[in-house]
Design a protein around this motif. Sequence first.
Motif, PDB file in Angstrom:
ATOM      1  N   ALA A 209       0.827  -1.215   0.000  1.00 10.96           N
ATOM      2  CA  ALA A 209       0.000   0.000   0.000  1.00 10.96           C
ATOM      3  C   ALA A 209       0.859   1.263   0.000  1.00 10.96           C
ATOM      4  O   ALA A 209       0.647   2.181  -0.792  1.00 10.96           O
ATOM      5  CB  ALA A 209      -0.932  -0.020   1.211  1.00 10.96           C
TER       6      ALA A 209
ATOM      7  N   CYS B 187      -4.740  -7.295  -5.850  1.00 12.83           N
ATOM      8  CA  CYS B 187      -3.429  -7.374  -5.200  1.00 12.83           C
ATOM      9  C   CYS B 187      -3.592  -7.903  -3.776  1.00 12.83           C
ATOM     10  O   CYS B 187      -2.875  -8.812  -3.352  1.00 12.83           O
ATOM     11  CB  CYS B 187      -2.799  -5.983  -5.185  1.00 12.83           C
TER      12      CYS B 187
ATOM     13  N   PHE C  57      -5.861   3.416  -5.547  1.00 16.87           N
ATOM     14  CA  PHE C  57      -4.458   3.264  -5.932  1.00 16.87           C
ATOM     15  C   PHE C  57      -3.584   3.128  -4.692  1.00 16.87           C
ATOM     16  O   PHE C  57      -2.741   2.241  -4.586  1.00 16.87           O
ATOM     17  CB  PHE C  57      -4.033   4.490  -6.755  1.00 16.87           C
ATOM     18  N   SER C  58      -3.816   4.014  -3.739  1.00 21.96           N
ATOM     19  CA  SER C  58      -2.950   4.044  -2.572  1.00 21.96           C
ATOM     20  C   SER C  58      -3.095   2.793  -1.706  1.00 21.96           C
ATOM     21  O   SER C  58      -2.126   2.298  -1.145  1.00 21.96           O
ATOM     22  CB  SER C  58      -3.254   5.296  -1.750  1.00 21.96           C
TER      23      SER C  58
ATOM     24  N   MET D  92      -7.502  -4.382  -7.937  1.00 20.40           N
ATOM     25  CA  MET D  92      -6.792  -5.168  -8.959  1.00 20.40           C
ATOM     26  C   MET D  92      -6.290  -6.494  -8.394  1.00 20.40           C
ATOM     27  O   MET D  92      -5.309  -7.041  -8.868  1.00 20.40           O
ATOM     28  CB  MET D  92      -5.659  -4.369  -9.596  1.00 20.40           C
TER      29      MET D  92
ATOM     30  N   GLY E 203       2.595   5.996  -4.546  1.00 15.92           N
ATOM     31  CA  GLY E 203       1.230   6.520  -4.499  1.00 15.92           C
ATOM     32  C   GLY E 203       1.054   7.508  -3.358  1.00 15.92           C
ATOM     33  O   GLY E 203       0.360   8.520  -3.505  1.00 15.92           O
TER      34      GLY E 203
ATOM     35  N   SER F 108      -3.825  -0.089  -2.797  1.00 19.94           N
ATOM     36  CA  SER F 108      -3.612  -1.257  -3.673  1.00 19.94           C
ATOM     37  C   SER F 108      -4.886  -2.062  -3.856  1.00 19.94           C
ATOM     38  O   SER F 108      -4.870  -3.299  -3.779  1.00 19.94           O
ATOM     39  CB  SER F 108      -2.527  -2.199  -3.111  1.00 19.94           C
TER      40      SER F 108
ATOM     41  N   TYR G 186       4.451   3.189 -13.457  1.00 18.06           N
ATOM     42  CA  TYR G 186       4.981   3.276 -12.097  1.00 18.06           C
ATOM     43  C   TYR G 186       6.492   2.992 -12.080  1.00 18.06           C
ATOM     44  O   TYR G 186       7.255   3.651 -11.380  1.00 18.06           O
ATOM     45  CB  TYR G 186       4.237   2.244 -11.261  1.00 18.06           C
TER      46      TYR G 186
HETATM   47  N1  PFF Z   1      -0.377   1.246  -3.440  1.00 22.67           N
HETATM   48  C1  PFF Z   1       0.811   1.510  -4.192  1.00 22.67           C
HETATM   49  C2  PFF Z   1       1.251   2.928  -3.915  1.00 22.67           C
HETATM   50  O1  PFF Z   1       0.528   3.669  -3.247  1.00 22.67           O
HETATM   51  O2  PFF Z   1       2.310   3.301  -4.383  1.00 22.67           O
HETATM   52  C3  PFF Z   1       0.634   1.270  -5.669  1.00 22.67           C
HETATM   53  C4  PFF Z   1      -0.070  -0.014  -5.966  1.00 22.67           C
HETATM   54  C5  PFF Z   1       0.493  -1.212  -5.548  1.00 22.67           C
HETATM   55  C6  PFF Z   1      -1.293   0.004  -6.589  1.00 22.67           C
HETATM   56  C7  PFF Z   1      -0.195  -2.395  -5.760  1.00 22.67           C
HETATM   57  C8  PFF Z   1      -2.000  -1.163  -6.817  1.00 22.67           C
HETATM   58  C9  PFF Z   1      -1.429  -2.345  -6.381  1.00 22.67           C
HETATM   59  F1  PFF Z   1      -2.071  -3.455  -6.574  1.00 22.67           F
END
Ligand code: PFF
Length: 444
Positions: A20, A229, A221-222, A227, A24, A224, A102
């Motif tokens: 996480a 993950c 996004f932040s 998707m 981001g 995670s 990224y």
């Molecule tokens: N959460 C990560 C960040 O804030 O940089 C980016 C990220 C990692 C997004 C894993 C999505 C994910 F599945």
Amino acid sequence: MSRVTFASKMGLIAAAAGSAVGLGNIWRFPSETAAGGGALFIIIYLACIFFFGIPLMLSEFIVGRSSKSNAAGAFRILAPNTKWNYVGRLGVFSGLVILGFYMVVCGWTLFYIFQSVTGGLSSVSDFSANFETLLQNPLKQWILTVVFTFMTAFFVVSGVKKGIELSAKTMMPLLLLLLIILAVRSLTLPGASAGIDFLFKPKLENMHPSVLMSAMGQSFFSLSLGMACMITYASYFNNETDLTKTAFQVSILDTGVALLAGITIFPAAFALAQNSETITSELIAGGPGLLFITLPNLFNQMPLSIVWSTIFFVLLAIAALTSTISLMEVVTAYIHEEFNLSRFRSVLIVTIVILLLGAFSSFSSLFFNTLDFISAKIMLPIGGLFTSLFVGWYVDKKIVFAQLTNDNKISIGVRFLKAYVFILRYLAPVAILVIFIYGLWGSF
Ligand code: PFF
């Protein structure tokens, strides 16, 4: 089939939080906040974390741990002979799209480590121009992207325990400590209070449909989410893990780091601005460069600037690495398990795709921005919407209950459970859909 699990509770939280907390929080959150006009963006962001972020993280944990499978396999096991596994496949695709831009930002952090160590950064007089020079050199950006992709691949090939868990456990606390020190330095600069005002005093005239969409996208996004993950990581959780507690801990930590990054960057940006009149528009226009322009400038105001900037960019790279590892793990676990290829070969395939996408992103800022936009603002919310519907409506509530209580070993309140199911069934799907349509309509 027995599946590897994280070795310790601390390691597991560090790995999920490591995913996480990344670019981001420290790079994307400040630039999105600036573009969204400051405080109002933050309020909507926090609401998104609370109302969809935490419940969705919990849902991904439930899907992952109950199925103990990769992104697509998890949906197939819980919903055999249905199309739900496409939600997992969409997640894998989103992972590749995110990695495609990224990794380039990860490359930028390597460049700044190099400039810090060699002392070049402390002799820079115009930090915007310094960053611009890097952007003007696509080949350099791509080479740095290649290096970072190989570093990530190395850890993913090494496997869950040694690669993912150990790196996250040792480095995350250090990053937190350093951010606190930097925040104090930034807040004590003369003129810093304008930055705090920008961050915490909402201006309603900034309200625009796209702000809602950006804040929602940033929250996914932040954390995670959206998707698969956290589905993939939870497939490595052991049966004793308290999923609810873990979801809260990871989300609070992640939000804390993002706010800390904001408290570090904005006061410094305002205090160090040449011209206070134009700073807000500069901030808004600053976009992806904000972190890489403001912070080196802040370091230069501190004694031993080389030491500070080196430590900071090394830790930033590590925070980024624990996130790229998690992104790559989603795609790797999928290829490895669904197509029966070895872990090594799976990583090789993912690496080639990332390097191709990374090349396009290095050479074209339009490509870079498009990947950023469609992943965070479109693909992750769609993934989150379907995951919410899946756990809210489709998955047997006995499974949900067994996962939340670890087979009746921990107790949860009835009200909590009701609120949770209500959010998944109605609140989150409707809100995500409304924000999504409203935001898209407002963007054009
Ligand atoms: N959460 C990560 C960040 O804030 O940089 C980016 C990220 C990692 C997004 C894993 C999505 C994910 F599945």
